[in-house]
Design an enzyme around this catalytic site. Structure first.
Site, short mmCIF file in Angstrom:
data_model
loop_
_atom_site.label_atom_id
_atom_site.label_comp_id
_atom_site.label_asym_id
_atom_site.label_seq_id
_atom_site.Cartn_x
_atom_site.Cartn_y
_atom_site.Cartn_z
N SER A 106 0.82 -1.21 0.00
CA SER A 106 0.00 0.00 0.00
C SER A 106 0.86 1.25 0.00
O SER A 106 0.58 2.22 -0.72
CB SER A 106 -0.94 0.02 1.21
OG SER A 106 -1.86 -1.05 1.15
N GLU A 107 1.91 1.26 0.84
CA GLU A 107 2.85 2.39 0.84
C GLU A 107 4.27 1.91 1.10
O GLU A 107 4.49 0.89 1.77
CB GLU A 107 2.49 3.43 1.91
CG GLU A 107 1.37 4.37 1.54
CD GLU A 107 0.05 4.01 2.16
OE1 GLU A 107 -0.94 4.69 1.88
OE2 GLU A 107 0.00 3.03 2.94
N THR A 108 5.21 2.68 0.55
CA THR A 108 6.64 2.52 0.80
C THR A 108 7.17 3.88 1.23
O THR A 108 6.84 4.90 0.62
CB THR A 108 7.39 2.03 -0.45
OG1 THR A 108 6.90 0.73 -0.81
CG2 THR A 108 8.88 1.96 -0.22
N HIS A 114 -0.44 4.80 8.35
CA HIS A 114 0.36 3.62 8.69
C HIS A 114 1.83 3.81 8.34
O HIS A 114 2.70 3.31 9.07
CB HIS A 114 -0.29 2.34 8.12
CG HIS A 114 0.33 1.72 6.93
ND1 HIS A 114 0.07 2.14 5.64
CD2 HIS A 114 1.18 0.67 6.81
CE1 HIS A 114 0.72 1.38 4.79
NE2 HIS A 114 1.41 0.48 5.47
#
Length: 305
Positions: A45-47, A76
């Protein structure tokens, strides 16, 4: 050049639950395109990419990328990165430790408090960089219902109606009657793209929620979908809970005082996440809101770039 990274599961105290996050600790000298390509390679979802100080008064600067684009702020990644940096610096200590740091994000500085305890999943909490605000845009309730494969009568509960709220990233918040409706919905990205309005130049993500939850302490149960971010479904979305804080205050008419709430997400994906939201109301307005949760490290490695 080898660039070290770790993968954390966030908003959970168990590995292989919550929302996975990649944190690349050596993010300096990477171009925007390189960071976007790495985020697409991880396909989480995210880096996050950790970089040198953007401001000497702040702990560090971070850049947040989904598989499709960069975000100014996300929950997050903030929780996970605050814990990852704290464990990297202080994780070998025998006793517990409480510390405060500031992550400089594109939305602005974000103040974080981290709690490290031996034998326990670390916990981090951050102050919302912005108060959640409502965007006054027309919405098609039937179109929203069709995009979620729900009857229009399932949309809304009590005073809650569909509305766009944001505290750094805008979301189209869609209240539905009960958990059964949330569990049964089928998200159609093509219908959503035809129905959801553009907000700040981007297609608004869908954040569907109801009261209650599977966990006994959950006050709300939610799911999030974002074709624009390249996210089919997200196990936990702190920035959406940040947006939800404004809707809860507005539709529930929260009185002055402190209001602790827990929002669960990711249940339908088999990755239960528990997001802690605290809202302080003073003189009829939100004076402060913060989001917190636990995170556990799953893996470490290096990128050979």
């Amino acid at each position: 050049m080898a660039r070290n990274y770790s993968i954390y599961d966030v908003f959970t105290d168990r590995k292989l639950a919550g929302n996975p996050l990649a944190v690349v600790f050596d993010g300096d000298d990477l171009s925007d395109q390189a960071m976007q390509s790495i985020a697409a390679e991880f396909n989480l979802s995210e880096t996050v990419f950790v970089q040198k100080f953007g401001n000497s008064a702040h702990a560090t600067r971070i850049r947040i990328f989904t598989p499709a684009r960069e975000l100014p702020f996300a929950g997050h990644p903030t929780v996970g990165t605050a814990i990852a940096l704290a464990e990297q610096a202080y994780g070998d200590q025998d006793g517990g430790l409480d510390l405060v740091s500031v992550l400089e994000e594109n939305v602005g500085p974000v103040r974080c408090a981290v709690r490290l305890r031996p034998g326990e999943a670390s916990f981090a909490e951050f102050d919302l960089p912005r108060t959640s605000n409502r965007y006054d845009l027309p919405l098609d309730r039937q179109g929203i219902a069709d995009a979620l494969s729900l009857k229009v009568t399932a949309i809304g509960f009590e005073n809650h109606v569909p509305a766009i709220w944001g505290a750094g990233v805008p979301f189209l918040l869609v209240p539905v009657h009960d958990i059964a409706a949330v569990e049964s919905l089928e998200f159609d990205p093509q219908l959503w793209e035809r129905t959801a309005p553009l907000c700040e130049g981007r297609l608004t993500p869908a954040y569907v929620y109801c009261r209650g939850g599977v966990h006994h302490a959950a006050k709300f149960h939610a799911r999030m979908f974002s074709p624009d971010m390249g996210i089919t479904e997200d196990p936990a979305t702190g920035s959406a809970v940040a947006a939800l804080s404004g809707a809860i205050w507005h539709f529930d008419g929260l009185p002055d005082g402190h209001h602790p709430l827990m929002v669960e997400q990711g249940v339908e994906m088999g990755r239960s996440s528990h997001i802690h939201l605290h809202i302080d109301v003073k003189d009829g307005a939100i004076s402060r809101a913060r989001i917190g949760g636990q995170a556990v490290r799953l893996a470490t490695g290096s990128l050979d770039l």
